[in-house]
Design a protein around this motif. Structure first.
Motif, PDB file in Angstrom:
ATOM      1  N   HIS A  82       0.806  -1.227   0.000  1.00 43.21           N
ATOM      2  CA  HIS A  82       0.000   0.000   0.000  1.00 43.21           C
ATOM      3  C   HIS A  82       0.841   1.280   0.000  1.00 43.21           C
ATOM      4  O   HIS A  82       0.281   2.375   0.081  1.00 43.21           O
ATOM      5  CB  HIS A  82      -0.935   0.029   1.215  1.00 43.21           C
ATOM      6  CG  HIS A  82      -2.033  -0.979   1.137  1.00 43.21           C
ATOM      7  ND1 HIS A  82      -3.117  -0.948   1.982  1.00 43.21           N
ATOM      8  CD2 HIS A  82      -2.229  -2.052   0.332  1.00 43.21           C
ATOM      9  CE1 HIS A  82      -3.930  -1.960   1.702  1.00 43.21           C
ATOM     10  NE2 HIS A  82      -3.407  -2.641   0.708  1.00 43.21           N
ATOM     11  N   HIS A 123       8.266  -0.881 -12.998  1.00 38.82           N
ATOM     12  CA  HIS A 123       7.425   0.289 -12.764  1.00 38.82           C
ATOM     13  C   HIS A 123       8.282   1.509 -12.425  1.00 38.82           C
ATOM     14  O   HIS A 123       7.950   2.632 -12.809  1.00 38.82           O
ATOM     15  CB  HIS A 123       6.446   0.021 -11.622  1.00 38.82           C
ATOM     16  CG  HIS A 123       5.314  -0.881 -11.993  1.00 38.82           C
ATOM     17  ND1 HIS A 123       5.397  -2.248 -11.883  1.00 38.82           N
ATOM     18  CD2 HIS A 123       4.077  -0.610 -12.492  1.00 38.82           C
ATOM     19  CE1 HIS A 123       4.254  -2.791 -12.282  1.00 38.82           C
ATOM     20  NE2 HIS A 123       3.439  -1.826 -12.650  1.00 38.82           N
ATOM     21  N   LEU A 161      -0.283   6.977 -14.296  1.00 42.85           N
ATOM     22  CA  LEU A 161      -0.088   5.534 -14.276  1.00 42.85           C
ATOM     23  C   LEU A 161      -1.273   4.821 -13.634  1.00 42.85           C
ATOM     24  O   LEU A 161      -1.729   3.781 -14.121  1.00 42.85           O
ATOM     25  CB  LEU A 161       1.201   5.206 -13.509  1.00 42.85           C
ATOM     26  CG  LEU A 161       1.683   3.758 -13.557  1.00 42.85           C
ATOM     27  CD1 LEU A 161       2.007   3.343 -14.983  1.00 42.85           C
ATOM     28  CD2 LEU A 161       2.907   3.588 -12.664  1.00 42.85           C
ATOM     29  N   LYS A 162      -1.790   5.401 -12.555  1.00 41.27           N
ATOM     30  CA  LYS A 162      -2.930   4.791 -11.870  1.00 41.27           C
ATOM     31  C   LYS A 162      -4.176   4.817 -12.740  1.00 41.27           C
ATOM     32  O   LYS A 162      -4.929   3.833 -12.803  1.00 41.27           O
ATOM     33  CB  LYS A 162      -3.199   5.529 -10.555  1.00 41.27           C
ATOM     34  CG  LYS A 162      -4.347   4.953  -9.749  1.00 41.27           C
ATOM     35  CD  LYS A 162      -4.523   5.699  -8.441  1.00 41.27           C
ATOM     36  CE  LYS A 162      -5.671   5.120  -7.624  1.00 41.27           C
ATOM     37  NZ  LYS A 162      -5.849   5.836  -6.328  1.00 41.27           N
ATOM     38  N   SER A 163      -4.406   5.908 -13.439  1.00 41.55           N
ATOM     39  CA  SER A 163      -5.621   6.037 -14.249  1.00 41.55           C
ATOM     40  C   SER A 163      -5.567   5.202 -15.530  1.00 41.55           C
ATOM     41  O   SER A 163      -6.604   4.807 -16.060  1.00 41.55           O
ATOM     42  CB  SER A 163      -5.865   7.509 -14.608  1.00 41.55           C
ATOM     43  OG  SER A 163      -4.814   8.009 -15.416  1.00 41.55           O
ATOM     44  N   ARG A 178       5.849   6.305  -2.364  1.00 49.20           N
ATOM     45  CA  ARG A 178       5.861   6.461  -3.822  1.00 49.20           C
ATOM     46  C   ARG A 178       6.683   7.678  -4.233  1.00 49.20           C
ATOM     47  O   ARG A 178       7.192   7.753  -5.364  1.00 49.20           O
ATOM     48  CB  ARG A 178       4.426   6.605  -4.346  1.00 49.20           C
ATOM     49  CG  ARG A 178       3.567   5.377  -4.141  1.00 49.20           C
ATOM     50  CD  ARG A 178       2.112   5.669  -4.416  1.00 49.20           C
ATOM     51  NE  ARG A 178       1.559   6.648  -3.469  1.00 49.20           N
ATOM     52  CZ  ARG A 178       0.302   7.047  -3.452  1.00 49.20           C
ATOM     53  NH1 ARG A 178      -0.545   6.564  -4.363  1.00 49.20           N
ATOM     54  NH2 ARG A 178      -0.118   7.912  -2.560  1.00 49.20           N
ATOM     55  N   HIS A 230       7.828   0.362  -6.072  1.00 49.37           N
ATOM     56  CA  HIS A 230       6.683   0.119  -6.951  1.00 49.37           C
ATOM     57  C   HIS A 230       6.674  -1.277  -7.556  1.00 49.37           C
ATOM     58  O   HIS A 230       5.655  -1.732  -8.074  1.00 49.37           O
ATOM     59  CB  HIS A 230       6.669   1.150  -8.082  1.00 49.37           C
ATOM     60  CG  HIS A 230       6.317   2.529  -7.643  1.00 49.37           C
ATOM     61  ND1 HIS A 230       7.258   3.433  -7.193  1.00 49.37           N
ATOM     62  CD2 HIS A 230       5.117   3.172  -7.572  1.00 49.37           C
ATOM     63  CE1 HIS A 230       6.666   4.558  -6.869  1.00 49.37           C
ATOM     64  NE2 HIS A 230       5.376   4.438  -7.083  1.00 49.37           N
ATOM     65  N   LEU A 268       2.442   9.580 -11.356  1.00 47.29           N
ATOM     66  CA  LEU A 268       1.794   8.517 -10.591  1.00 47.29           C
ATOM     67  C   LEU A 268       0.285   8.492 -10.846  1.00 47.29           C
ATOM     68  O   LEU A 268      -0.321   7.419 -10.959  1.00 47.29           O
ATOM     69  CB  LEU A 268       2.081   8.703  -9.102  1.00 47.29           C
ATOM     70  CG  LEU A 268       3.540   8.498  -8.678  1.00 47.29           C
ATOM     71  CD1 LEU A 268       3.736   8.901  -7.224  1.00 47.29           C
ATOM     72  CD2 LEU A 268       3.968   7.054  -8.891  1.00 47.29           C
ATOM     73  N   LEU A 269      -0.317   9.669 -10.933  1.00 51.53           N
ATOM     74  CA  LEU A 269      -1.754   9.735 -11.228  1.00 51.53           C
ATOM     75  C   LEU A 269      -2.047   9.195 -12.619  1.00 51.53           C
ATOM     76  O   LEU A 269      -3.039   8.481 -12.828  1.00 51.53           O
ATOM     77  CB  LEU A 269      -2.243  11.182 -11.103  1.00 51.53           C
ATOM     78  CG  LEU A 269      -2.371  11.735  -9.689  1.00 51.53           C
ATOM     79  CD1 LEU A 269      -2.699  13.225  -9.725  1.00 51.53           C
ATOM     80  CD2 LEU A 269      -3.456  10.980  -8.918  1.00 51.53           C
ATOM     81  N   GLU A 322      -3.572   2.279 -15.860  1.00 53.52           N
ATOM     82  CA  GLU A 322      -3.402   0.871 -15.505  1.00 53.52           C
ATOM     83  C   GLU A 322      -2.592   0.114 -16.560  1.00 53.52           C
ATOM     84  O   GLU A 322      -2.949  -0.992 -16.973  1.00 53.52           O
ATOM     85  CB  GLU A 322      -4.768   0.201 -15.314  1.00 53.52           C
ATOM     86  CG  GLU A 322      -5.576   0.803 -14.166  1.00 53.52           C
ATOM     87  CD  GLU A 322      -6.893   0.096 -13.950  1.00 53.52           C
ATOM     88  OE1 GLU A 322      -7.286  -0.702 -14.824  1.00 53.52           O
ATOM     89  OE2 GLU A 322      -7.516   0.325 -12.909  1.00 53.52           O
TER      90      GLU A 322
END
Length: 269
Positions: free
Chosen positions: A93, A222, A207-209, A135, A164, A204-205, A211
């Motif tokens: 996490h 990563h 990459l998260k959005s 992160r 990561h 990071l945002l 996927e």
């Protein structure tokens, strides 16, 4: 080989003992810590020393959601057992930054509390410095100038976190003597430092959005992909591109990195 929470905790405890310490410090990111997870640890008769770093700052109203410093006594089996449960629950996490320090707990907490406070734009702007988010931690440290490095790393022998890619990561501190240090009450950042940290957050945002996997863009990890995306977002900022052009620019920049083949003869570890 990826690290398990049990392996990591044993490694951290060994590192602390090898440094001559009878304790291990854990800096937790309260914003992503599952609700109620700390209760079994903090309700013990001999609970670990604890400090919420947003207390006594402008963000004191959010102290329960902010960073939390715990000092686990290695000789207390109950504390170590509950710490193991905690690490197992949040292993992936990005919310545990472990460290070894010879400083008294209150002095260490005050120092790390001061490090959460940042000013920039010649002092006209201020805010929270989220170095405790693993992160961002390495990227943050890489942006500090020599004087800032000396200030920030003074009380810490070694920092530890899970990166990561699920691997153990570490960074040496300065392990300075407390009597040689003045209290850290904040960090003053340059515009370039702030711009870089904003680019990391944007990467990071993104990459998260989206996927996406690293090999889809020519990277074996990563960590490598995030560094590339950070550079791309810095270029977006430098060119002051309007928002509606961002996605096309990022896609074009990533297209310069062809996907990696994952055939049996070319397995990415």
């Amino acid at each position: 080989m990826l690290s398990t929470a049990k392996d990591w905790l044993h490694h951290l405890m060994d590192e602390a003992r090898n440094a001559g310490l009878n304790h291990l410090d854990l800096l937790l990111n309260g914003a992503v810590l599952p609700h109620g997870l700390l209760a079994p640890l903090m309700e013990q008769v001999a609970a670990p020393e604890c400090a919420r770093l947003f207390e006594h700052t402008l963000e004191h109203a959010l102290a329960h959601q902010g960073p939390l410093l715990l000092r686990i006594a290695l000789g207390n089996q109950a504390q170590c057992a509950e710490a193991a449960q905690l690490l197992n629950a949040v292993h992936t996490h990005f919310c545990v930054l472990a460290l070894t320090s010879r400083w008294p707990f209150e002095a260490l907490a005050a120092h790390l509390r001061g490090a959460t406070q940042a000013t920039w734009n010649k002092g006209a702007s201020s805010g929270v410095l989220r170095y405790y988010d693993t992160r961002l931690f390495r990227h943050f440290c890489e942006q500090l100038d020599p004087q800032q490095l000396g200030q920030f790393h003074a009380p810490v022998s070694q920092w530890y976190w899970i990166d990561h890619d699920g691997k153990q990561a570490s960074l040496s501190g300065f392990d300075a003597r407390i009597q040689d240090q003045s209290g850290l009450t904040g960090l003053s950042l340059s515009d370039d430092q702030v711009q870089h940290l904003q680019a990391v957050s944007a990467a990071l945002l993104w990459l998260k959005s989206h996927e996406c996997t690293p090999h889809a863009h020519g990277f074996t990890s990563h960590e490598g992909l995030i560094r590339c995306l950070t550079g791309i977002h810095l270029e977006v900022s430098r060119q002051q591109l309007p928002k509606h052009l961002h996605e096309d620019f990022i896609a074009s920049a990533l297209s310069e990195h062809p996907p990696l083949s994952l055939s049996p003869g070319n397995v990415v570890l």
